[in-house]
Design a protein around this motif. Structure first.
Motif, PDB file in Angstrom:
ATOM      1  N   GLY A   1       0.853  -1.069   0.055  1.00 29.44           N
ATOM      2  CA  GLY A   1       0.221   0.542   0.298  1.00 29.44           C
ATOM      3  C   GLY A   1       0.677   1.574  -0.269  1.00 29.44           C
ATOM      4  N   ILE A   2       2.308   0.998   0.243  1.00 32.00           N
ATOM      5  CA  ILE A   2       2.946   2.461  -0.161  1.00 32.00           C
ATOM      6  C   ILE A   2       3.022   2.837  -1.132  1.00 32.00           C
ATOM      7  CG2 ILE A   2       5.050   2.905  -0.066  1.00 32.00           C
ATOM      8  CD1 ILE A   2       5.994   0.473   1.743  1.00 32.00           C
ATOM      9  N   THR A   3       2.744   2.875  -2.756  1.00 29.61           N
ATOM     10  CA  THR A   3       2.788   3.440  -3.867  1.00 29.61           C
ATOM     11  C   THR A   3       0.908   3.478  -4.156  1.00 29.61           C
ATOM     12  OG1 THR A   3       2.079   1.195  -4.855  1.00 29.61           O
ATOM     13  CG2 THR A   3       4.473   1.787  -4.560  1.00 29.61           C
ATOM     14  N   PRO A   4       0.859   5.163  -4.666  1.00 27.38           N
ATOM     15  CA  PRO A   4      -0.306   5.439  -4.421  1.00 27.38           C
ATOM     16  C   PRO A   4      -1.267   4.364  -6.003  1.00 27.38           C
ATOM     17  CG  PRO A   4       1.312   7.349  -5.119  1.00 27.38           C
ATOM     18  CD  PRO A   4       1.930   5.672  -5.262  1.00 27.38           C
TER      19      PRO A   4
ATOM     20  N   ALA B   1      -5.556  18.175   4.846  1.00 25.68           N
ATOM     21  CA  ALA B   1      -7.470  18.655   3.916  1.00 25.68           C
ATOM     22  C   ALA B   1      -7.327  19.117   3.669  1.00 25.68           C
ATOM     23  CB  ALA B   1      -7.913  19.669   5.554  1.00 25.68           C
ATOM     24  N   GLU B   2      -6.766  19.898   3.059  1.00 27.39           N
ATOM     25  CA  GLU B   2      -6.573  20.904   2.034  1.00 27.39           C
ATOM     26  C   GLU B   2      -6.474  19.368   0.504  1.00 27.39           C
ATOM     27  OE1 GLU B   2      -3.658  23.787   1.838  1.00 27.39           O
ATOM     28  OE2 GLU B   2      -5.034  24.955   3.648  1.00 27.39           O
ATOM     29  N   LEU B   3      -5.133  18.826   0.820  1.00 28.34           N
ATOM     30  CA  LEU B   3      -4.385  17.952  -0.738  1.00 28.34           C
ATOM     31  C   LEU B   3      -5.974  16.988  -0.723  1.00 28.34           C
ATOM     32  CD1 LEU B   3      -2.790  16.788  -2.014  1.00 28.34           C
ATOM     33  CD2 LEU B   3      -1.706  15.842   0.327  1.00 28.34           C
ATOM     34  N   LEU B   4      -6.634  16.698   0.132  1.00 28.45           N
ATOM     35  CA  LEU B   4      -7.832  15.494   0.780  1.00 28.45           C
ATOM     36  C   LEU B   4      -8.471  15.986  -0.628  1.00 28.45           C
ATOM     37  CD1 LEU B   4      -9.744  13.489   1.216  1.00 28.45           C
ATOM     38  CD2 LEU B   4     -10.619  14.889   3.173  1.00 28.45           C
TER      39      LEU B   4
ATOM     40  N   ILE C   1     -14.620   2.800  -6.135  1.00 29.03           N
ATOM     41  CA  ILE C   1     -14.268   2.813  -5.056  1.00 29.03           C
ATOM     42  C   ILE C   1     -12.155   3.441  -4.827  1.00 29.03           C
ATOM     43  CG2 ILE C   1     -13.036   1.949  -2.256  1.00 29.03           C
ATOM     44  CD1 ILE C   1     -14.762  -0.154  -3.457  1.00 29.03           C
ATOM     45  N   GLU C   2     -12.122   4.935  -4.658  1.00 27.26           N
ATOM     46  CA  GLU C   2     -10.778   5.146  -4.313  1.00 27.26           C
ATOM     47  C   GLU C   2     -10.270   4.951  -3.105  1.00 27.26           C
ATOM     48  OE1 GLU C   2      -8.998   7.401  -7.040  1.00 27.26           O
ATOM     49  OE2 GLU C   2     -11.393   6.901  -8.046  1.00 27.26           O
ATOM     50  N   SER C   3      -8.732   4.562  -2.624  1.00 25.73           N
ATOM     51  CA  SER C   3      -8.132   4.587  -1.536  1.00 25.73           C
ATOM     52  C   SER C   3      -6.826   5.455  -1.723  1.00 25.73           C
ATOM     53  CB  SER C   3      -7.555   3.000  -1.108  1.00 25.73           C
ATOM     54  OG  SER C   3      -8.606   2.240  -1.221  1.00 25.73           O
ATOM     55  N   LEU C   4      -6.643   6.396  -0.922  1.00 22.73           N
ATOM     56  CA  LEU C   4      -5.701   7.318  -0.774  1.00 22.73           C
ATOM     57  C   LEU C   4      -4.428   7.184   0.115  1.00 22.73           C
ATOM     58  CD1 LEU C   4      -8.247  11.368  -1.554  1.00 22.73           C
ATOM     59  CD2 LEU C   4      -7.955   9.239  -3.212  1.00 22.73           C
ATOM     60  N   ASN C   5      -3.481   7.846  -0.169  1.00 25.26           N
ATOM     61  CA  ASN C   5      -2.732   8.129   0.828  1.00 25.26           C
ATOM     62  C   ASN C   5      -1.663   9.386   1.176  1.00 25.26           C
ATOM     63  OD1 ASN C   5      -2.132   5.068   1.048  1.00 25.26           O
ATOM     64  ND2 ASN C   5      -0.247   5.530  -0.191  1.00 25.26           N
ATOM     65  N   TYR C   6      -1.534  10.035   2.140  1.00 22.04           N
ATOM     66  CA  TYR C   6      -0.594  10.528   3.069  1.00 22.04           C
ATOM     67  C   TYR C   6       0.219  10.324   3.089  1.00 22.04           C
ATOM     68  CZ  TYR C   6      -3.340  10.295   7.099  1.00 22.04           C
ATOM     69  OH  TYR C   6      -3.375   9.686   7.870  1.00 22.04           O
ATOM     70  N   SER C   7       1.060  11.603   2.806  1.00 22.57           N
ATOM     71  CA  SER C   7       2.973  11.189   3.623  1.00 22.57           C
ATOM     72  C   SER C   7       2.651  10.807   4.828  1.00 22.57           C
ATOM     73  CB  SER C   7       3.835  12.519   3.371  1.00 22.57           C
ATOM     74  OG  SER C   7       4.326  11.764   3.951  1.00 22.57           O
ATOM     75  N   PRO C   8       2.923   9.465   5.146  1.00 21.85           N
ATOM     76  CA  PRO C   8       3.996   9.785   7.019  1.00 21.85           C
ATOM     77  C   PRO C   8       4.623  10.513   7.468  1.00 21.85           C
ATOM     78  CG  PRO C   8       5.411   8.734   5.810  1.00 21.85           C
ATOM     79  CD  PRO C   8       4.146   8.808   4.451  1.00 21.85           C
TER      80      PRO C   8
END
Length: 301
Positions: free
Chosen positions: A50-53, A136-139, A120-127
């Motif tokens: 799940g690391i990659t987008p 939230a802006e990126l979302l 269905i979209e699974s989004l990643n944000y940086s750790p």
């Protein structure tokens, strides 16, 4: 309920893992602890995947001959006619928690897809994310792109832990209520959590503490917020202190708080009973949601 001899060796570990407020260690608590350990082990195996987008793929709908573009139309009209038609249900956006990634939603995603959710979209944000507002802006930018690509005006969001707080900030403070129809949160510290004080070195953890600037912003009036909220909280959630912090208590929000009994924090996005509750929450009509506001329960044990 007394603990059996076979479970006694687990007592010291459970007492360290769970807060002291959970007095009277029971068999239910031991089962929840064992489940949390098993889920953590499985998630560590899946984590690299799940690391990659996620690759963005638009599903190909079933279309009749009447739906096909007219060959006599010009190129622009043909392109417009060939755009993916909107399904009955809005896209679902899945947003993970702190130091995690989209792999936590493997089972939930499968459950939603099996019950009619086509997008269905699974989004990643940086750790390394250090600010809920920035996340939230990126979302918001991601959701705008999803709406543009799918032709939909709204999405549903399911956020686990910190992901739910990021999504709520987007909805309440950045005008995201025009895009988010329903927001489901799983074990999200809506009022702040006091667990693991030594983690305060991380800025985003400090934002999840009671009284933080972000949480104070979320306490402000939101009289015209159109999004429906459903918050699942567990009575065995070892990361919520106090436990009720995972409930939404805001006079301006249409919010339903669903108590889950018998599982811990990591199991919320994984357990099939919770997945069924999420599906019902996403499929509920607004009138049903209003009638159920501030009520509900789910026993998993």
């Amino acid at each position: 309920m007394k603990v059996t001899r076979a479970l006694l060796p687990l007592l010291p570990f459970c007492q360290r893992l769970f807060p002291t407020r959970l007095a009277g260690l029971s068999l239910t608590l031991l089962k929840a602890t064992a489940l949390e350990i098993a889920i953590l082990a499985g998630h560590l195996v899946l984590y690299p995947s799940g690391i990659t987008p996620e690759r963005r793929r638009s599903p190909i709908p079933t279309r009749s001959l009447a739906d096909l573009p007219d060959p006599d139309l010009d190129a622009d009209a043909t392109t417009e006619a060939a755009r993916l038609p909107a399904p009955d249900k809005p896209p679902v956006v899945l947003l993970h928690g702190f130091i995690d990634n989209r792999s936590v939603f493997v089972l939930l995603r499968r459950s939603l897809a099996q019950h009619g959710r086509q997008q269905i979209e699974s989004l990643n944000y940086s750790p390394l994310t250090c600010d809920i507002r920035t996340a939230a802006e990126l979302l918001g930018r991601h959701i705008e792109e999803i709406c543009e690509r799918t032709g939909r005006q709204e999405v549903d969001i399911v956020g686990h832990s910190l992901g739910g707080l990021i999504a709520r900030y987007y909805v309440q403070r950045l005008g995201g209520d025009i895009r988010v129809r329903t927001l489901v949160t799983l074990g999200t510290p809506h009022a702040g959590t006091r667990v693991v004080p030594m983690m305060n070195a991380h800025p985003i953890v400090r934002q999840m503490r009671p009284g933080s600037g972000v949480l104070e912003e979320l306490r402000k009036p939101a009289p015209h917020c159109r999004t429906r909220f459903v918050s699942f909280w567990s009575d065995l959630d070892q990361l919520m202190d106090p436990l009720e912090t995972a409930c939404i208590a805001h006079p301006d929000l249409l919010a339903q708080n669903v108590r889950v009994s018998g599982i811990g924090h990591l199991a919320l996005p994984v357990h099939p009973a919770v997945a069924a509750g999420i599906r019902r929450a996403l499929d509920a009509e607004e009138e049903t949601a209003r009638a159920a506001a501030h009520t509900g329960g789910l026993t998993v044990a």
